[in-house]
Motif scaffolding. Sequence first.
Motif, PDB file in Angstrom:
ATOM      1  N   GLN A  39    -103.661 -99.897  13.739  1.00 29.20           N
ATOM      2  CA  GLN A  39    -104.884 -99.064  13.063  1.00 29.20           C
ATOM      3  C   GLN A  39    -104.860 -97.601  13.631  1.00 29.20           C
ATOM      4  O   GLN A  39    -104.990 -97.558  14.965  1.00 29.20           O
ATOM      5  N   GLU A  44    -107.158 -97.623   7.879  1.00 29.47           N
ATOM      6  CA  GLU A  44    -107.415 -99.076   7.719  1.00 29.47           C
ATOM      7  C   GLU A  44    -106.387 -99.932   8.525  1.00 29.47           C
ATOM      8  O   GLU A  44    -105.172 -99.297   8.865  1.00 29.47           O
ATOM      9  N   ARG A  45    -106.782-100.941   9.121  1.00 27.21           N
ATOM     10  CA  ARG A  45    -105.775-101.764  10.000  1.00 27.21           C
ATOM     11  C   ARG A  45    -104.789-102.302   9.007  1.00 27.21           C
ATOM     12  O   ARG A  45    -104.911-102.662   7.695  1.00 27.21           O
ATOM     13  N   ASP A  99    -102.592-116.723  13.215  1.00 28.34           N
ATOM     14  CA  ASP A  99    -102.966-117.400  11.721  1.00 28.34           C
ATOM     15  C   ASP A  99    -102.695-118.812  11.686  1.00 28.34           C
ATOM     16  O   ASP A  99    -101.263-119.019  11.582  1.00 28.34           O
ATOM     17  N   THR A 103    -100.926-116.895   6.674  1.00 25.69           N
ATOM     18  CA  THR A 103    -101.140-115.686   5.466  1.00 25.69           C
ATOM     19  C   THR A 103    -100.174-114.539   5.808  1.00 25.69           C
ATOM     20  O   THR A 103    -100.138-113.567   5.420  1.00 25.69           O
ATOM     21  N   THR A 105    -102.050-111.957   6.659  1.00 25.81           N
ATOM     22  CA  THR A 105    -102.879-110.888   6.239  1.00 25.81           C
ATOM     23  C   THR A 105    -103.988-110.496   7.178  1.00 25.81           C
ATOM     24  O   THR A 105    -104.376-111.421   7.884  1.00 25.81           O
ATOM     25  N   ARG A 106    -104.617-109.277   7.012  1.00 23.33           N
ATOM     26  CA  ARG A 106    -105.791-109.001   7.898  1.00 23.33           C
ATOM     27  C   ARG A 106    -106.534-109.933   7.950  1.00 23.33           C
ATOM     28  O   ARG A 106    -107.142-110.155   8.714  1.00 23.33           O
ATOM     29  N   SER A 107    -107.166-110.243   6.607  1.00 22.34           N
ATOM     30  CA  SER A 107    -108.303-111.061   6.384  1.00 22.34           C
ATOM     31  C   SER A 107    -107.960-112.475   6.907  1.00 22.34           C
ATOM     32  O   SER A 107    -108.936-113.281   6.971  1.00 22.34           O
ATOM     33  N   GLY A 108    -106.804-112.897   6.795  1.00 18.84           N
ATOM     34  CA  GLY A 108    -106.419-114.353   7.073  1.00 18.84           C
ATOM     35  C   GLY A 108    -106.361-114.733   8.479  1.00 18.84           C
ATOM     36  O   GLY A 108    -106.035-115.947   8.806  1.00 18.84           O
ATOM     37  N   ASP A 110    -106.942-115.836  12.256  1.00 20.52           N
ATOM     38  CA  ASP A 110    -107.924-116.424  12.892  1.00 20.52           C
ATOM     39  C   ASP A 110    -108.180-115.887  14.243  1.00 20.52           C
ATOM     40  O   ASP A 110    -109.492-116.074  14.788  1.00 20.52           O
ATOM     41  N   TRP A 112    -107.550-112.644  17.156  1.00 16.23           N
ATOM     42  CA  TRP A 112    -107.169-111.117  17.718  1.00 16.23           C
ATOM     43  C   TRP A 112    -107.305-110.970  18.734  1.00 16.23           C
ATOM     44  O   TRP A 112    -108.197-111.528  19.558  1.00 16.23           O
TER      45      TRP A 112
END
Length: 122
Positions: A39, A44-45, A99, A103, A105-108, A110, A112
Amino acid sequence: QVQLVESGGGLVQAGGSLRLSCAASGRIGSSYSTGWFRQAPGKEREFVGGFRWSDGNTYYADSVKGRFTISKDNAKNTVYLQMNSLKPEDTAVYYCAADSQGTLTRSGMDYWGKGTLVTVSA
């Protein structure tokens, strides 16, 4: 509980290299896909690259292909991001993430890490 800790960030001149590490603790297991995101200020990240356990492949964003390489040391529960030919536009906070669904993906993701800052000077 899974913890991810990044290290290896710093200041480097354009054209230089850095290697980031992401050490995982807890029950992350071999079935987790691991990814690197970054980021930049005001942005955005974004996905940088990642390893998907289900197909054994490593994926990279177009912007880093040929310059960045992801590797793993399963014995150490550590994932690395080797960054070569760095450019000022690579300046960002770099995060590793895990994850369980693959995925990448950023939203996926679990879990960080807290991130490590990479600054590339012109």
